[in-house]
Design a protein around this motif. Structure first.
Motif, PDB file in Angstrom:
ATOM      1  N   ARG A 143      10.712   5.746   8.705  1.00  0.00           N
ATOM      2  CA  ARG A 143      10.386   4.984   9.918  1.00  0.00           C
ATOM      3  C   ARG A 143       9.927   5.914  11.025  1.00  0.00           C
ATOM      4  NH1 ARG A 143      14.505   0.834  11.790  1.00  0.00           N
ATOM      5  NH2 ARG A 143      12.694   0.412  13.041  1.00  0.00           N
TER       6      ARG A 143
ATOM      7  N   ILE B 137       9.102   5.901  15.281  1.00  0.00           N
ATOM      8  CA  ILE B 137       9.303   5.207  16.553  1.00  0.00           C
ATOM      9  C   ILE B 137       8.531   5.973  17.615  1.00  0.00           C
ATOM     10  CG2 ILE B 137      10.966   4.569  18.366  1.00  0.00           C
ATOM     11  CD1 ILE B 137      13.104   4.407  16.133  1.00  0.00           C
TER      12      ILE B 137
ATOM     13  N   GLU C 150       7.631   0.541  16.291  1.00  0.00           N
ATOM     14  CA  GLU C 150       8.522   0.916  15.197  1.00  0.00           C
ATOM     15  C   GLU C 150       7.813   0.582  13.897  1.00  0.00           C
ATOM     16  OE1 GLU C 150      12.500  -0.584  15.256  1.00  0.00           O
ATOM     17  OE2 GLU C 150      12.764  -0.115  17.389  1.00  0.00           O
TER      18      GLU C 150
ATOM     19  N   TYR D 229       4.516  -2.612  11.014  1.00  0.00           N
ATOM     20  CA  TYR D 229       5.078  -2.160  12.287  1.00  0.00           C
ATOM     21  C   TYR D 229       5.265  -3.302  13.258  1.00  0.00           C
ATOM     22  CZ  TYR D 229       0.496  -2.035  14.706  1.00  0.00           C
ATOM     23  OH  TYR D 229      -0.705  -2.357  15.296  1.00  0.00           O
TER      24      TYR D 229
END
Length: 153
Positions: free
Chosen positions: A59, A61, A75, A91
């Protein structure tokens, strides 16, 4: 205040030819320090939280505050990675803590002479007050691809 619950769908495809080898363009996405050098680069935003985990299931961010107002949060989850060929992510975006959209994006890397043909295809679902279909999403992605082009020289 009552929010009208509705959805809008939007999609676009952008293609760029970069004067850099596929491995160089790939590394701009796959190497954290390189991605930090161009992703969201510029003076329009004060950077906030950042996470980078470039692997299937990993992931990313990226959060930042625009100088003239809202906090943007991205994200992403990597769902498919084929080195030097493609990256696929799902996302979500938030604006000031309100869930704005969910998207699927595919990034393709192809040799084009001495350079790279890069294709970004995206389909998004935009929620409630963002039902205008995310008119700024394609524009924002164009800005990112321009920043990548500047980074690649």
């Amino acid at each position: 205040m009552t929010i009208e619950r509705r959805l809008a769908h939007s999609g676009f495809t952008l293609t760029r030819d970069y004067p850099a080898a596929v491995a160089r363009v790939w590394d701009a996405f796959a190497d954290e320090q390189q991605k930090l050098s161009w992703w969201g680069a510029g003076d329009a935003m004060e950077p906030g939280e950042w996470a980078f985990d470039f692997r299937v299931g990993g992931r990313d961010i990226a959060e930042g505050t625009f100088h003239d107002g809202p906090v943007s949060r991205y994200e992403a989850t990597y769902t498919d990675i084929v080195e030097h060929v493609r990256i696929v992510t799902t996302y979500d975006m938030w604006l000031d803590g309100v869930h704005m959209s969910t998207s699927v994006a595919s990034l393709e890397f192809e040799p084009a002479g001495a350079g790279t043909r890069f294709t970004h295809a995206e389909h998004g679902v935009f929620f409630d007050q963002f039902w205008d279909g995310g008119k700024g999403r394609e524009e924002g992605t164009r800005g990112l691809l321009d920043a990548l082009g500047t980074y690649l020289g």
